[in-house]
Every structure is written in C-alpha cells, then in structure tokens.
Design a protein around this motif. Structure first.
Motif: not given
Length: 424
Positions: A290, A295, A298-300, A305-306, A407
């Motif tokens: 993380k 990514r 599956g995290e942002y 980018n988020s 998330t």
C-alpha cells in the motif's frame, strides 16, 4: 566398532558393497544447497520487509516483531547446522562410508539442530498467536488464542528438554563411544523426533483454523481477498511440509543408516524453517505494498491517480449506511495498519427515526501526505430537516469529522432512517 579399509566406522557395509571414502555415495546434497540458497534469501527479504514496514512506515514495533527476529535467528541456526553437516560429509552419506570422527560430528549436529529448531518453531508460532490477538476481541476467540499459545509453549518446551536429556549420561547424546557402553541409558530419540513432527502438524492446524471465522466475515475487493487467501494458503504449506517430514522420519526409526536417510529430512527442514518466517511476515505485506505499489493490491493513493475517487464516492458508487465498512476496518486493525478511534457520533440524531424528514449530506476531502497513516480525511456535514406531529418544522445540523484510510475513505455514508448496529 568395525574397521573398513583401515578406517573405524560405526557400521559395516552390506555384502558386496564397495566402500570408497574418497568418492562416497551421496544424496540430496546439491538439492539442499539449492533450496537453502533460495529459501534463506526469501526468508531474509520477508523479514526485512516486515521490520521496515513496522519501524519505518508504521513506526510501531511490537512484541511479536521481536519474537519473529528471535525465531529467525534460531531457524537460521538450525539450517547452519545442516549445512555444516553437509559440508563435512556427515549428512547424506552411508554410515559405513563415514569415519568415526565424522560420525561423532554428525551426532553433535543431530543433537544441536533439533534443539535449535524446537525453539525457532515455537517462537514463530507464538508470534502468529500474538498477532491473532488483535483479530477479534471476542472472549471465546481470545480463549482459543491463549490455548494455542499454551499448547505451543508447553509442547515445544517438553520436546526441548526431552532431547537435551535423552541419554544418561548426557554426553552420550553426542559421543557414540559413550553411547555404546552397556551402562548408558538413552530414550528412543527417534520417537521424540516423531512426536516433534506430530506436534508441528497439530499446532499448524490450530494456527490455520484460528482466524478463519473472522476472515469469512470480511468484505473487500477481490485483489485484497486473494491476498488474504494467499496469506493463509502459504500458512497451510507448513502443514504439508510437516506431514512430508513425518513420512520421511518413519523409515529412519527402523534403520541403522541414520546419516543416509537424514539427508532428505534436513532438506525439508530447510524448506519448512524458512516458510515459518515468511508466514510470520505476511501480515505486513498489505501495508508494505500500500505504501509502495497501492494499485497492485487494489488500493488507491491520495495522489493524482486517485482523483476520480477523492469526492467521497467509491468505485461502485453504492450507498452505504452508518456503521457499514466494519469488515474493512477489521482488516486494517488485523494488519495493524490503522488505529480506529470509534464511529461517527450519532447522539444528536438518536430520536430522528421518530420523525419524517429529509437528510442531505455534504462532504469535503482533505488530502494529506500519502505516507501518513490517515491518507485522506473527510469533513462531513449532515443537514437534517424533519417535522413533528404538530407540523412544526425544525431544522438542525450535525457535523462530524473522521479520518479514513485507503478505499474506505472514498465511501460516503447516508443515514437510512435506522441506527446501524454498533453506532454510538
């Protein structure tokens, strides 16, 4: 003691066997060196990852982290003993092609390695049990955790002292000449090794089963689910290696050619010892990735980018109620990546469900440094307008602020008219 080609050995060769001390038969030597080179490197990298994540990223060094380091040292000691036995030609060779001097060295190796491995294995499993304490505060679950701790500590302590004082006098454990005397009394050490393997399987099953009930309740993106499944999948591999080692040990209980059969057993110990360390270090992988590659899991991040998700909406744009997202917070608490300070206060709208009205929400994202524990903080206001039975209109505003990580921070919460379980 027999004398073969002018050399004292502990066994006579079978009839027709041509003894060659300069070029003896060997097995599992090259394979063991290859496994050690790969596994030791992976185990060390996993340990460094854990220590970096806990000390640099999370700034939280805990008891189980120190226990993991302790376990790594003793598992390394076990493997060093095995490597020394291979290098000196005392392991992976027939006993009739080993001189008495080398067999004495083998006896010392075969005593020291299981003692070190009992301590290292116990420490690794204790570290996992200490880690599981944060998974669920339920008293029954906590009871199972402490029961597992007790089983690990008591079983491996018994194994350690049974091996250390297996012979009377104690020196007979590493001196084959002393062990051959009629006055020497020794326990069946093969049976102790067998018990150690069985205990390893039982404790592995306990540690694998402990978190399953809580993990099944988690709701998270598929990548994170696969990652969590992978954590426990790797943990189950140690059960497989323990079973394989047990199967290998069974023939060694009835053969006198111990130095030959022990070569395969040590090869699997090399595998299992490093897997134990890797399993202990898997819990910090999510936080590590993380930080460096969000990514991938599956995290942002809170950077550019988020941006599509910085308005307070999740990717599925679904509505959520107060009290939702508990599974995600449970995962964060389990991995010790977030200190949850409680839910959004609902005391000012406790009686809201007695009235009919309209609720509107406004949310503003406060973006912080992506390396901080609270990557995104939301300031949310909830405007409530309702009517009482006398048709008098009253309006109020409830403001609450709370920091969310990953998330979870992107998911809005809409009051649905009913208090969510666990809300305060």
């Amino acid at each position: 003691m027999p004398i073969v080609n002018g050399t004292v050995t502990v066994l006579e060769p079978p009839e027709g066997y041509v003894v060659d001390f300069d070029n003896p038969q060997m097995q599992y030597v090259v394979e063991s060196y290859a496994i050690v080179a790969v596994e030791m490197t992976l185990g060390f990298l996993f340990l460094i990852q854990r220590l970096y994540t806990k000390t640099v990223i999370m700034k939280s060094f805990q008891l189980e982290d120190g226990v993991v380091i302790f376990a790594w040292f003793f598992c390394m000691g076990t493997q060093i003993c095995g490597l020394m036995g291979l290098a000196h030609g005392a392991i992976g060779r027939h006993a009739w092609e080993i001189s008495l001097e080398k067999y004495t060295f083998y006896s010392r190796i075969i005593l020291a390695a299981p003692l070190l491995y009992a301590i290292g294995t116990c420490a690794a499993k204790v570290s996992l049990a200490l880690f599981y304490r944060r998974l669920n505060p339920n008293k029954v679950f906590q009871g199972f955790v402490y029961f597992t701790l007790f089983v690990c500590l008591s079983a491996y302590t018994s194994i350690f002292f049974s091996l250390l004082f297996a012979c009377k006098p104690v020196a007979a454990s590493w001196d084959p000449l002393l062990a051959a005397l009629p006055t020497t009394i020794c326990l069946n050490r093969g049976g102790i090794y067998l018990a150690q393997a069985v205990i390893g399987i039982v404790t592995d099953v306990l540690l694998l089963a402990l978190p399953v009930p809580t993990v099944l309740k988690l709701q998270m993106p598929n990548k994170q689910k696969l990652g969590l499944v992978g954590i426990f999948g790797v943990g189950s591999i140690t059960i497989v290696t323990s079973i394989v080692r047990l199967i290998i040990l069974l023939p060694s209980l009835t053969t006198a050619d111990q130095t030959w059969v022990i070569g395969e057993g040590f090869m699997w110990i090399f595998v299992e010892a490093n897997l134990l360390i890797m399993c202990c270090c898997l819990s910090t992988l999510r936080r590590f990735f993380k930080h460096f590659a969000p990514r991938l899991i599956g995290e942002y991040s809170s950077g550019s980018n988020s941006k599509p998700h910085s308005r307070g909406f999740s990717r599925n744009h679904g509505q959520r109620t107060f009290g939702s997202g508990g599974a995600k917070r449970t995962l964060d608490t389990l991995m010790n990546t977030k200190n949850d300070d409680g839910g959004i206060p609902l005391s000012s709208i406790d009686e809201m469900d007695k009235h009919v009205g309209h609720v509107s929400t406004n949310a503003k994202a406060l973006v912080r440094d992506s390396d901080s524990e609270e990557a995104i903080q939301f300031e949310r206001s909830v405007q409530v307008t309702y009517e009482n039975r006398d048709d008098r209109s009253v309006s109020g505003e409830v403001a609450a602020a709370r920091g969310y990580e990953g998330t979870q921070a992107h998911q809005p919460r809409v009051w649905t008219g009913k208090r969510a379980p666990g809300a305060h």
